[in-house]
Scaffold this motif. Structure first.
Motif, PDB file in Angstrom:
ATOM      1  N   ARG A  75       1.158  -1.305  -0.154  1.00 32.78           N
ATOM      2  CA  ARG A  75       0.055  -0.017  -0.062  1.00 32.78           C
ATOM      3  C   ARG A  75       0.634   1.035  -0.053  1.00 32.78           C
ATOM      4  O   ARG A  75       0.588   2.404  -1.039  1.00 32.78           O
ATOM      5  CB  ARG A  75      -0.904  -0.056   1.465  1.00 32.78           C
ATOM      6  CG  ARG A  75      -1.947   1.289   0.888  1.00 32.78           C
ATOM      7  CD  ARG A  75      -3.127   1.006   2.420  1.00 32.78           C
ATOM      8  NE  ARG A  75      -3.543  -0.353   2.075  1.00 32.78           N
ATOM      9  CZ  ARG A  75      -3.905  -1.036   2.881  1.00 32.78           C
ATOM     10  NH1 ARG A  75      -3.026  -1.327   4.326  1.00 32.78           N
ATOM     11  NH2 ARG A  75      -4.339  -2.478   2.713  1.00 32.78           N
ATOM     12  N   ALA A  76       1.513   1.288   1.143  1.00 32.99           N
ATOM     13  CA  ALA A  76       2.503   2.456   0.694  1.00 32.99           C
ATOM     14  C   ALA A  76       3.582   2.117  -0.160  1.00 32.99           C
ATOM     15  O   ALA A  76       3.948   3.896  -0.885  1.00 32.99           O
ATOM     16  CB  ALA A  76       3.802   2.101   1.780  1.00 32.99           C
ATOM     17  N   PHE A  77       3.724   1.588  -0.898  1.00 34.54           N
ATOM     18  CA  PHE A  77       4.583   1.608  -2.144  1.00 34.54           C
ATOM     19  C   PHE A  77       3.758   2.350  -2.913  1.00 34.54           C
ATOM     20  O   PHE A  77       3.866   2.830  -4.400  1.00 34.54           O
ATOM     21  CB  PHE A  77       4.680   0.175  -3.316  1.00 34.54           C
ATOM     22  CG  PHE A  77       5.710   0.552  -3.616  1.00 34.54           C
ATOM     23  CD1 PHE A  77       7.162   0.604  -3.892  1.00 34.54           C
ATOM     24  CD2 PHE A  77       5.373  -0.077  -4.832  1.00 34.54           C
ATOM     25  CE1 PHE A  77       7.913   0.542  -5.751  1.00 34.54           C
ATOM     26  CE2 PHE A  77       5.569   0.315  -6.278  1.00 34.54           C
ATOM     27  CZ  PHE A  77       7.105   0.164  -6.749  1.00 34.54           C
ATOM     28  N   LEU A  78       2.445   1.732  -3.452  1.00 36.28           N
ATOM     29  CA  LEU A  78       1.281   1.963  -4.306  1.00 36.28           C
ATOM     30  C   LEU A  78       1.053   3.939  -4.372  1.00 36.28           C
ATOM     31  O   LEU A  78       0.758   4.432  -5.208  1.00 36.28           O
ATOM     32  CB  LEU A  78      -0.006   1.252  -4.555  1.00 36.28           C
ATOM     33  CG  LEU A  78       0.724  -0.422  -5.184  1.00 36.28           C
ATOM     34  CD1 LEU A  78      -0.339  -1.098  -4.752  1.00 36.28           C
ATOM     35  CD2 LEU A  78       0.627  -0.476  -6.342  1.00 36.28           C
ATOM     36  N   GLN A  79       1.446   4.034  -2.726  1.00 38.57           N
ATOM     37  CA  GLN A  79       1.071   5.557  -2.646  1.00 38.57           C
ATOM     38  C   GLN A  79       2.347   5.963  -3.234  1.00 38.57           C
ATOM     39  O   GLN A  79       2.104   7.404  -3.079  1.00 38.57           O
ATOM     40  CB  GLN A  79       0.313   5.572  -1.557  1.00 38.57           C
ATOM     41  CG  GLN A  79      -0.601   4.983  -1.177  1.00 38.57           C
ATOM     42  CD  GLN A  79      -1.216   5.372   0.445  1.00 38.57           C
ATOM     43  OE1 GLN A  79      -0.838   5.166   0.967  1.00 38.57           O
ATOM     44  NE2 GLN A  79      -2.932   4.194  -0.064  1.00 38.57           N
TER      45      GLN A  79
END
Length: 115
Positions: A75-79
């Motif tokens: 999630r952090a990577f995608l954001q």
């Protein structure tokens, strides 16, 4: 009057917390999204990985089996914008779906990392 303001604040915070909780994604919808959007640079399926001679980004199987890979890490990577990736803006549902799909590819023979 103060009670009404306090009640309104509590209700607003409750709604925010409910939206911030993890919503399980749909791995099949995530696979379809990834095939449409991510496959130009990533091998999304094992079949694509076997056919590729040059890959721009890591295949999803490798991402899934990266040590410490969790839903939160994905999630952090995608954001977060990345120089070599297009600036994708996923809805929370799309993000949850892609995360569910990627984590579904994890090799179950390996021990899962603790969140």
């Amino acid at each position: 009057m103060m009670r009404i303001i306090l009640l309104a604040a509590i209700l607003a915070l409750s709604a925010y917390a409910a939206n911030a909780q993890d919503v399980p994604g749909n791995a099949e919808a995530g696979r379809e999204y990834a095939r449409e959007v991510c496959s130009p640079c990533h091998a999304v399926t094992a079949g694509q990985a076997a056919q590729r001679t040059i890959a721009i980004g890591p295949d999803f199987q490798t991402i899934a089996n990266t040590s410490g890979m969790t839903a939160m890490a994905l999630r952090a990577f995608l954001q977060t914008p990345h120089p070599k990736m297009p600036n994708l803006i996923l809805t929370p549902e799309q993000s949850a779906d892609v995360i569910a799909f990627v984590l579904s590819l994890r090799d179950r023979r390996q021990p899962e990392s603790k969140p």
